[in-house]
Design a protein around this motif. Structure first.
Motif, short mmCIF file in Angstrom:
data_model
loop_
_atom_site.label_atom_id
_atom_site.label_comp_id
_atom_site.label_asym_id
_atom_site.label_seq_id
_atom_site.Cartn_x
_atom_site.Cartn_y
_atom_site.Cartn_z
N ARG A 227 0.82 -1.21 0.00
CA ARG A 227 0.00 0.00 0.00
C ARG A 227 0.86 1.26 0.00
NH1 ARG A 227 -3.14 0.66 4.38
NH2 ARG A 227 -4.57 1.95 3.17
N ILE A 228 1.98 1.23 0.71
CA ILE A 228 2.90 2.38 0.72
C ILE A 228 3.46 2.60 -0.68
CG2 ILE A 228 5.14 3.20 1.55
CD1 ILE A 228 4.47 1.78 4.23
N GLU A 229 3.86 1.52 -1.34
CA GLU A 229 4.42 1.63 -2.68
C GLU A 229 3.36 2.09 -3.68
OE1 GLU A 229 6.11 -2.21 -3.32
OE2 GLU A 229 7.95 -1.75 -2.20
N TRP A 230 2.13 1.65 -3.49
CA TRP A 230 1.04 2.09 -4.37
C TRP A 230 0.83 3.60 -4.22
CZ3 TRP A 230 -2.05 0.05 -8.13
CH2 TRP A 230 -3.21 0.77 -8.46
N ALA A 231 0.79 4.08 -2.98
CA ALA A 231 0.60 5.51 -2.74
C ALA A 231 1.74 6.32 -3.32
CB ALA A 231 0.47 5.78 -1.24
N ILE B 140 -1.00 8.17 10.78
CA ILE B 140 -0.15 7.08 10.32
C ILE B 140 -0.84 6.39 9.15
CG2 ILE B 140 1.13 5.01 10.98
CD1 ILE B 140 1.99 7.63 12.38
N THR B 141 -0.58 6.92 7.97
CA THR B 141 -1.20 6.45 6.74
C THR B 141 -0.13 6.23 5.69
OG1 THR B 141 -1.48 8.71 5.90
CG2 THR B 141 -3.27 7.81 7.27
N THR B 142 -0.54 5.76 4.52
CA THR B 142 0.43 5.52 3.45
C THR B 142 1.11 6.81 3.02
OG1 THR B 142 -1.37 5.70 1.82
CG2 THR B 142 -0.78 3.49 2.57
N GLU B 143 0.37 7.91 3.04
CA GLU B 143 0.96 9.19 2.64
C GLU B 143 2.03 9.64 3.63
OE1 GLU B 143 -3.21 8.83 1.12
OE2 GLU B 143 -2.28 8.62 3.09
N THR B 144 1.72 9.54 4.92
CA THR B 144 2.69 9.89 5.95
C THR B 144 3.90 8.97 5.89
OG1 THR B 144 0.98 10.77 7.41
CG2 THR B 144 3.07 10.14 8.43
N ALA B 145 3.67 7.70 5.58
CA ALA B 145 4.78 6.76 5.46
C ALA B 145 5.77 7.22 4.40
CB ALA B 145 4.24 5.37 5.12
N CYS C 222 4.68 -2.01 8.75
CA CYS C 222 5.68 -1.99 7.68
C CYS C 222 6.81 -1.02 7.99
CB CYS C 222 5.02 -1.64 6.35
SG CYS C 222 6.19 -1.56 4.98
N LEU C 223 6.48 0.15 8.48
CA LEU C 223 7.51 1.13 8.79
C LEU C 223 8.49 0.59 9.82
CD1 LEU C 223 5.41 4.43 8.87
CD2 LEU C 223 7.16 3.80 7.20
#
Length: 226
Positions: free
Chosen positions: A19-23, A54-59, A89-90
């Protein structure tokens, strides 16, 4: 909870990475900054504590700061927005300490803020001013280390300006919320879209044929209206 993390389940990390990579694919400007940071390391040696969603964008923001050399620790600014797979994940795959669990109670919330402050930050990043407020009220011994910070919400800026007026604010804070780009993009398009998304998720109704009444016409309301 350890000194490295307090997250729901580290086994969620693989899902969080996807999800982080998708964002990241939808964040081209941040990607360019990260590429520059990887070469220049402008934040080398800087300890940074962030109290953010703590979301994909913040990650992706945290990974960019890490690429710039920063030693980053995160806690949640809103327990209801925490994405547990992203937090896992982080910690597990990027070695960024995170203290955040979706739905955590009030006691846990402030314990996590204190854990983030144990990092002895040089810089703070806040979303609502709870980190800065706790630092000034309960962890004053750490203020001497702090160079400055950022605040990205209207609520947080109001709180900090009240502290400044009372002579209580002891280091400079950049009011990100006042930046034109924040209003033009985040408030108008980000909040505008997410508000509609929230209504749809909460009510499970079809929007076609409905009449909307928007109270006020600030940047967020403009985004909803358009």
């Amino acid at each position: 909870m350890t000194d490295k993390c307090d997250v729901k389940d580290l086994d969620l990390a693989p899902k969080g990475r996807l999800r982080i990579e998708w964002a990241e694919q939808e964040m081209p400007v941040l990607r360019l900054i990260r590429q520059r940071f990887e070469k220049e390391k402008p934040l080398k040696g800087v300890r940074l504590s962030g109290c953010l969603h703590i979301t994909t964008e913040t990650a992706n923001l945290a990974l960019t700061l890490q690429a710039g050399g920063a030693d980053v620790v995160l806690c949640a600014s809103n327990p209801l927005s925490t994405q547990d797979d992203v937090a896992a994940c982080l910690v597990a795959q990027y070695e960024i300490p995170v203290f955040a669990i979706k739905g955590e109670d009030n006691e846990t919330y402030y314990r996590h803020i204190s854990a983030a402050l144990d990092h002895k930050p040089h810089l703070t990043m806040d979303d609502g001013a709870d980190l800065v407020s706790t630092l000034h009220k309960e962890r004053t011994e750490l203020i001497g280390n702090v160079i400055g910070g950022t605040e990205e919400t209207t609520t947080g800026v109001i709180r900090l300006r009240a502290m400044e007026k009372d002579g209580a604010l002891r280091y400079p804070i950049l009011a990100v919320n006042d930046a034109d780009t924040k209003h033009f993009f985040d408030n108008r398009y980000g909040t505008g879209q997410s508000t509609i998304d929230g209504i749809v998720r909460a009510t499970n109704v079809l929007l076609a044929g409905k009449t909307f009444v928007v109270g006020g016409y600030g940047w967020c309301s403009r985004g909803i209206a358009t």
